[in-house]
Design a protein around this motif. Structure first.
Motif, mmCIF file in Angstrom:
data_model
loop_
_atom_site.group_PDB
_atom_site.id
_atom_site.type_symbol
_atom_site.label_atom_id
_atom_site.label_comp_id
_atom_site.label_asym_id
_atom_site.label_seq_id
_atom_site.Cartn_x
_atom_site.Cartn_y
_atom_site.Cartn_z
ATOM 1 N N PHE A 74 0.838 -1.194 0.000
ATOM 2 C CA PHE A 74 0.000 0.000 0.000
ATOM 3 C C PHE A 74 0.875 1.246 0.000
ATOM 4 N N ALA A 75 0.287 2.369 -0.366
ATOM 5 C CA ALA A 75 1.024 3.631 -0.490
ATOM 6 C C ALA A 75 1.498 4.116 0.877
ATOM 7 N N ILE A 76 2.720 4.617 0.894
ATOM 8 C CA ILE A 76 3.322 5.187 2.103
ATOM 9 C C ILE A 76 3.832 6.581 1.754
ATOM 10 N N VAL A 77 3.519 7.542 2.603
ATOM 11 C CA VAL A 77 4.070 8.891 2.480
ATOM 12 C C VAL A 77 4.656 9.287 3.838
ATOM 13 N N ARG A 78 5.542 10.265 3.786
ATOM 14 C CA ARG A 78 6.104 10.795 5.035
ATOM 15 C C ARG A 78 5.619 12.223 5.199
ATOM 16 N N ASP A 79 5.085 12.503 6.373
ATOM 17 C CA ASP A 79 4.565 13.842 6.692
ATOM 18 C C ASP A 79 5.661 14.622 7.408
ATOM 19 N N ALA A 80 6.757 14.886 6.689
ATOM 20 C CA ALA A 80 7.944 15.506 7.282
ATOM 21 C C ALA A 80 7.650 16.879 7.879
ATOM 22 N N LYS A 81 6.772 17.628 7.252
ATOM 23 C CA LYS A 81 6.450 18.973 7.740
ATOM 24 C C LYS A 81 5.262 18.959 8.699
ATOM 25 N N GLU A 82 4.722 17.771 8.958
ATOM 26 C CA GLU A 82 3.602 17.565 9.881
ATOM 27 C C GLU A 82 2.384 18.424 9.535
ATOM 28 N N GLN A 83 2.191 18.680 8.267
ATOM 29 C CA GLN A 83 1.038 19.482 7.844
ATOM 30 C C GLN A 83 -0.259 18.682 7.901
ATOM 31 N N LEU A 84 -0.200 17.406 7.486
ATOM 32 C CA LEU A 84 -1.394 16.569 7.577
ATOM 33 C C LEU A 84 -1.709 16.278 9.040
ATOM 34 N N ALA A 85 -0.693 15.959 9.809
ATOM 35 C CA ALA A 85 -0.897 15.679 11.235
ATOM 36 C C ALA A 85 -1.477 16.897 11.959
ATOM 37 N N ALA A 86 -1.090 18.091 11.553
ATOM 38 C CA ALA A 86 -1.624 19.304 12.181
ATOM 39 C C ALA A 86 -3.122 19.455 11.910
ATOM 40 N N LYS A 87 -3.576 18.979 10.769
ATOM 41 C CA LYS A 87 -5.004 19.059 10.452
ATOM 42 C C LYS A 87 -5.802 17.944 11.134
ATOM 43 N N VAL A 88 -5.235 16.735 11.127
ATOM 44 C CA VAL A 88 -5.949 15.577 11.675
ATOM 45 C C VAL A 88 -5.801 15.497 13.193
ATOM 46 N N ARG A 89 -4.625 15.821 13.695
ATOM 47 C CA ARG A 89 -4.307 15.766 15.127
ATOM 48 C C ARG A 89 -4.465 14.345 15.685
ATOM 49 N N PRO A 90 -3.721 13.363 15.125
ATOM 50 C CA PRO A 90 -3.822 12.008 15.666
ATOM 51 C C PRO A 90 -3.378 12.007 17.128
ATOM 52 N N PRO A 91 -4.144 11.337 18.005
ATOM 53 C CA PRO A 91 -3.827 11.362 19.425
ATOM 54 C C PRO A 91 -2.630 10.509 19.822
ATOM 55 N N GLY A 92 -2.139 9.672 18.936
ATOM 56 C CA GLY A 92 -0.981 8.828 19.236
ATOM 57 C C GLY A 92 -0.670 7.958 18.043
ATOM 58 N N MET A 93 0.299 7.071 18.225
ATOM 59 C CA MET A 93 0.689 6.150 17.164
ATOM 60 C C MET A 93 0.342 4.737 17.584
ATOM 61 N N PRO A 94 -0.240 3.975 16.717
ATOM 62 C CA PRO A 94 -0.837 4.360 15.451
ATOM 63 C C PRO A 94 -2.224 4.954 15.658
ATOM 64 N N THR A 95 -2.678 5.686 14.658
ATOM 65 C CA THR A 95 -4.048 6.190 14.622
ATOM 66 C C THR A 95 -4.562 6.004 13.206
ATOM 67 N N SER A 96 -5.761 5.468 13.088
ATOM 68 C CA SER A 96 -6.387 5.271 11.785
ATOM 69 C C SER A 96 -7.601 6.182 11.645
ATOM 70 N N CYS A 97 -7.706 6.811 10.477
ATOM 71 C CA CYS A 97 -8.842 7.675 10.154
ATOM 72 C C CYS A 97 -9.500 7.124 8.902
ATOM 73 N N PHE A 98 -10.807 6.957 8.959
ATOM 74 C CA PHE A 98 -11.566 6.407 7.837
ATOM 75 C C PHE A 98 -12.483 7.480 7.252
ATOM 76 N N PHE A 99 -12.379 7.653 5.932
ATOM 77 C CA PHE A 99 -13.193 8.603 5.200
ATOM 78 C C PHE A 99 -14.059 7.825 4.210
ATOM 79 N N GLY A 100 -15.324 8.195 4.118
ATOM 80 C CA GLY A 100 -16.222 7.536 3.189
ATOM 81 C C GLY A 100 -15.965 7.971 1.767
#
Length: 185
Positions: free
Chosen positions: A125-151
């Motif tokens: 599966f696709a893997i990306v690195r959020d080096a600038k933490e821009q996606l994490a800043a929007k989602v705000r995962p509470p810890g590792m791992p965290t899964s978010c499901f979008f319809g």
């Protein structure tokens, strides 16, 4: 100290002024704080999937339009993340052809840590690195791992922190099967 409400059946009884002022102050302040509290908590169910292309993620992005999207935030130092990868790989292989996209979002600071982890735990599966933490800043995962499901509509369905083996796998399967479009008879 035990407190019980005053006996309001007594004639002329009123709530203490201080209690009334606190309640009134909270009622006025809470609506003003709601947007701030919401932003501090990250995405909420019903919120749109952030524009992944605009967030400077390192790595190729899969096509997500009209798909069930599963963002899995992980890090190389996270033991439960390592344990989840075989399950995530199986989900990808089982549901990918049916309209499910799994995107692993690595939160490692150093790309070499991510590469070392992926060498020991290869996935398709696709893997990306959020080096600038821009996606994490929007989602705000509470810890590792965290899964978010979008319809398929691009709206957040649910967020699931932690990985707890078979119980988590079953929860993910239930969510994916619920969100995937039903085949027409």
């Amino acid at each position: 100290m035990n407190w019980s409400p005053p006996d309001t059946s007594l004639p002329g009884h009123r709530l203490p002024r201080r209690g009334f002022l606190r309640a009134a102050s909270l009622a006025i302040t809470l609506p003003a704080l709601t947007p701030w509290l919401r932003a501090a908590g990250g995405l909420q169910p019903g919120d749109a999937l952030p524009d992944l292309k605009a967030l400077h993620l390192e790595g190729p992005l899969p096509e997500v339009t009209g798909k069930v999207v599963h963002l899995d935030f992980w890090a190389s130092w996270c033991v439960p993340c390592r344990q989840s990868f075989p399950v995530l790989e199986q989900l990808h292989k089982t549901y990918g052809p049916k309209g499910y996209v799994l995107l692993g979002v690595c939160m490692d600071e150093r790309p070499q840590d991510m590469q070392k982890f992926l060498k020991k735990n290869p996935v398709s599966f696709a893997i990306v690195r959020d080096a600038k933490e821009q996606l994490a800043a929007k989602v705000r995962p509470p810890g590792m791992p965290t899964s978010c499901f979008f319809g398929p509509d691009g709206r957040l369905d649910s967020v699931h922190p932690k990985y707890e083996g078979e119980a988590t796998r079953k929860k993910y399967v239930d969510i994916i099967e619920r969100l995937l479009p039903k085949p027409r008879a």
